[in-house]
Write a protein that holds these residues in place. Structure first.
Motif, PDB file in Angstrom:
ATOM      1  N   LYS A 243       0.826  -1.160  -0.066  1.00 41.90           N
ATOM      2  CA  LYS A 243       0.033  -0.106   0.087  1.00 41.90           C
ATOM      3  C   LYS A 243       0.976   1.230   0.167  1.00 41.90           C
ATOM      4  N   GLY A 244       0.520   2.284  -0.413  1.00 41.04           N
ATOM      5  CA  GLY A 244       0.983   3.648  -0.429  1.00 41.04           C
ATOM      6  C   GLY A 244       0.805   4.149   1.122  1.00 41.04           C
ATOM      7  N   VAL A 245      -0.452   4.540   1.434  1.00 40.53           N
ATOM      8  CA  VAL A 245      -0.635   5.000   2.664  1.00 40.53           C
ATOM      9  C   VAL A 245      -1.704   4.136   3.315  1.00 40.53           C
ATOM     10  N   ASN A 246      -1.435   3.641   4.434  1.00 41.46           N
ATOM     11  CA  ASN A 246      -2.748   2.890   5.262  1.00 41.46           C
ATOM     12  C   ASN A 246      -2.851   3.640   6.483  1.00 41.46           C
ATOM     13  N   MET A 247      -4.366   3.881   6.738  1.00 39.39           N
ATOM     14  CA  MET A 247      -4.819   4.743   7.782  1.00 39.39           C
ATOM     15  C   MET A 247      -6.130   4.248   8.631  1.00 39.39           C
ATOM     16  N   GLU A 248      -5.766   3.981   9.730  1.00 35.88           N
ATOM     17  CA  GLU A 248      -7.054   3.530  10.576  1.00 35.88           C
ATOM     18  C   GLU A 248      -7.161   4.694  11.751  1.00 35.88           C
TER      19      GLU A 248
ATOM     20  N   SER B 256      -4.448  -1.349  -2.265  1.00 33.83           N
ATOM     21  CA  SER B 256      -4.858  -0.086  -2.547  1.00 33.83           C
ATOM     22  C   SER B 256      -3.722   1.016  -2.329  1.00 33.83           C
ATOM     23  N   ALA B 257      -3.403   1.854  -3.211  1.00 32.29           N
ATOM     24  CA  ALA B 257      -2.468   3.016  -3.011  1.00 32.29           C
ATOM     25  C   ALA B 257      -2.814   3.951  -1.826  1.00 32.29           C
ATOM     26  N   VAL B 258      -4.191   4.171  -1.543  1.00 26.27           N
ATOM     27  CA  VAL B 258      -4.527   4.819  -0.119  1.00 26.27           C
ATOM     28  C   VAL B 258      -5.527   3.757   0.353  1.00 26.27           C
TER      29      VAL B 258
ATOM     30  N   VAL C 193      -3.165  12.420  -5.005  1.00 27.12           N
ATOM     31  CA  VAL C 193      -2.470  11.104  -4.969  1.00 27.12           C
ATOM     32  C   VAL C 193      -2.537  10.495  -6.434  1.00 27.12           C
ATOM     33  N   TYR C 194      -1.346  10.178  -6.947  1.00 24.19           N
ATOM     34  CA  TYR C 194      -1.424   9.520  -8.230  1.00 24.19           C
ATOM     35  C   TYR C 194      -1.092   8.005  -7.953  1.00 24.19           C
TER      36      TYR C 194
END
Length: 541
Positions: A286-291, A315-317, A330-331
């Motif tokens: 993943k590019g950025v993982n956020m929880e 997923s990228a984000v 984000v690309y």
């Protein structure tokens, strides 16, 4: 060449004040010209000796090079002024072999050095006291034989105003830098750090009001920046800036995943009020993982912006249940294309958020949907994004640009959706129990729009007309009673209004329609004439 003053003797029985120093043959004044600022202690090597001297050249400690390196550095740190309210520097100007802990005290700067960490070797910051104002900088760490985290800051007491900068870490199997503990690390800076062939970069469970920037990972197997609050704890990381993070792997992501690895530039889990920007990842999961924060009653209010991600496994984000967050610019390219085992999370951006905004992103060639919102993720804004060729490998029966599953009060506007491979069915799809959404002012270059909500509004989408209007002019012949107007809508309109604009068109009529035309049916044929039947019309699906 100049002498340095040392009051002890070497193994040959010579006084070291008689030994010429070849590698670092400079006076204190000369050293000050090479290194910024004064130092309180200098650690270097002379033949088979490692030694520490103070700023006057007097010996603090010495030992056998390669054996006593850590001990000499520690004694140099311990020699700093007792009870100081200012920072003092220990300057290391040699390659050291470290097989025990080096503990950095408060208000100290450990600068320079090339450290080969062996079993038991690492640089730590005292865990049993409250520490503040200390720096570790300008160092290289080789960690192939290290069995402990090379740089560790933790413990039950808080640590404040830490600076770790200009560090390169090689060949670490496991975490490279730990900042956290129950007391947490606060008001601190980590910058200009390289991780080369490491498993993981920076990790923290309790970091606040701090900055992590200019972080580079090359051939790394897990997260470069991993900030995650512990489940069940009342504290959580918050109010931090993470910026300018690069993870570049030449090893194909499929090979890394099959080996059990999870390379990722940034993972922020159970955090809040973070700024994450300028993130780059190639061959990553993943590019950025956020929880969200674990407590559930704190809004995340996190910003993610300016990302480039290519060859992404999932997923990228990837956002899970975050609230009041913003993702922009984000690309993402080639997302999930070689992942045929994990269909649930391979969309360009998985945006499972609430009260949040996703804007100005470009998603190109995703295995799944371009953008996906999951069940119950309400009150979001998805705008001004560009999506190209979702369902790129035709892995699904229905490719979708923007997917809305069982959501409400979502605004979808200003997006451009196109398909270069022909596998996208829906540009925008609303399904499940979705309702009360607004889908408008998008540019649809391929696919259709599908919606189920009785109160969902779909209008003003270029390339997928759901409302249209205009004027139509006909020439009556005295016998024709039906006139056809091509409405250009995507399906049969449910709302139609036709108004006569000339006297010859003002007779009694009624209106019908199909998927292509509006039919104006006169009870009595309008009279003969040239362009004498003029009608104004509007229609809406």
């Amino acid at each position: 060449m100049r002498k340095r003053y040392i009051s002890t003797r070497n193994k040959q029985g010579q006084t070291l004040e008689d030994v010429w120093v070849d590698k670092y043959a400079v006076s204190r004044e000369g050293l000050l010209k090479v290194h910024e600022g004064p130092f309180s202690a200098l650690v270097s090597k002379d033949d088979n000796y490692v030694y520490a001297v103070d700023s006057d050249g007097k010996t603090i400690a010495e030992g056998e090079a390669g054996v006593d390196d850590a001990s000499v550095i520690q004694q140099a740190l311990d020699s700093l002024t007792v009870g100081r309210t200012w920072k003092e520097k220990v300057l290391v100007m040699c390659e050291c072999e470290i097989s025990s802990e080096i503990t950095v005290p408060s208000k100290a700067i450990l600068s320079g050095g090339c450290y080969k960490l062996k079993a038991g070797g690492r640089v730590v910051f005292s865990e049993d006291v409250k520490l503040e104002d200390f720096v570790f900088e300008n160092a290289i760490l080789y960690c192939a034989n290290a069995d402990r985290i090379p740089i560790s800051i933790g413990g039950a007491n808080p640590k404040r105003r830490i600076v770790i900068r200009n560090i390169t870490i090689f060949d670490r199997s496991g975490e490279s830098i730990w900042v956290g503990g129950d007391g947490g690390v606060h008001d601190s800076l980590l910058e200009n750090i390289w991780f080369i062939n490491c498993e993981r970069g920076v990790r923290s469970n309790h970091l606040t009001r701090s900055v992590i920037h200019n972080i580079y990972g090359y051939e790394c197997k897990r997260e470069i920046v991993f900030i995650a609050g512990y489940v069940g704890e009342t504290y959580y990381p918050h109010d931090c800036v993470i910026e300018n993070v690069v993870l570049y792997n030449t090893t194909p992501i499929a090979d890394l995943v099959s080996a059990g690895y999870n390379p990722m530039p940034v993972d922020i889990t159970r955090t809040a009020k973070m700024i994450v920007r300028n993130i780059y990842g190639v061959n990553v999961t993943k590019g950025v993982n956020m929880e969200p924060v674990y407590t559930g009653d704190v809004d995340d209010e996190t910003l993610v912006e300016n990302g480039y991600f290519e060859n992404v496994w999932r997923s990228a984000v990837y956002i899970t249940d975050a609230r009041r967050c913003t993702v922009r610019r984000v690309y993402a390219k080639d997302v999930g294309l070689i992942n045929d085992t994990d269909d649930a999370g391979i969309h360009g951006i998985l945006f499972n958020a609430y009260y949040s905004t996703l804007e100005l992103c470009k998603i190109e060639n995703a295995r799944g949907h371009g953008i996906a919102l999951g069940s119950g993720r309400n009150q979001n804004i998805i705008r001004n994004n560009r999506i190209i060729s979702p369902n790129y490998e035709n892995a699904f029966t229905e490719g979708v640009g923007i997917s809305l599953y069982s959501v409400e009060n979502v605004l979808i506007e200003g997006n451009i959706i196109e398909d270069e491979v022909g596998y996208m069915t829906y540009a925008i799809r609303e399904y499940g129990t979705s309702n009360n959404n607004l889908i408008g002012d998008n540019i649809i270059r391929a696919g259709t729009i599908s919606w189920v909500g009785v109160n969902t509004v779909v209008k003003r989408n270029i390339g997928y007309l759901t409302e249209n209007s205009g004027t139509a002019t006909f020439s009556g012949d005295g016998t024709t009673t039906q006139f056809s107007i091509e409405h250009g809508l995507v399906s049969t309109p449910s709302k139609i209004q036709v108004t006569a604009m000339s006297s010859d068109a003002a007779g009694d009529f009624y209106v019908t329609a199909d998927a292509t035309y509006i039919y104006v049916n006169y009870n009595t044929a309008p009279p003969s004439g040239i362009d004498n039947v003029k009608l104004s019309w509007s229609a809406e699906v």
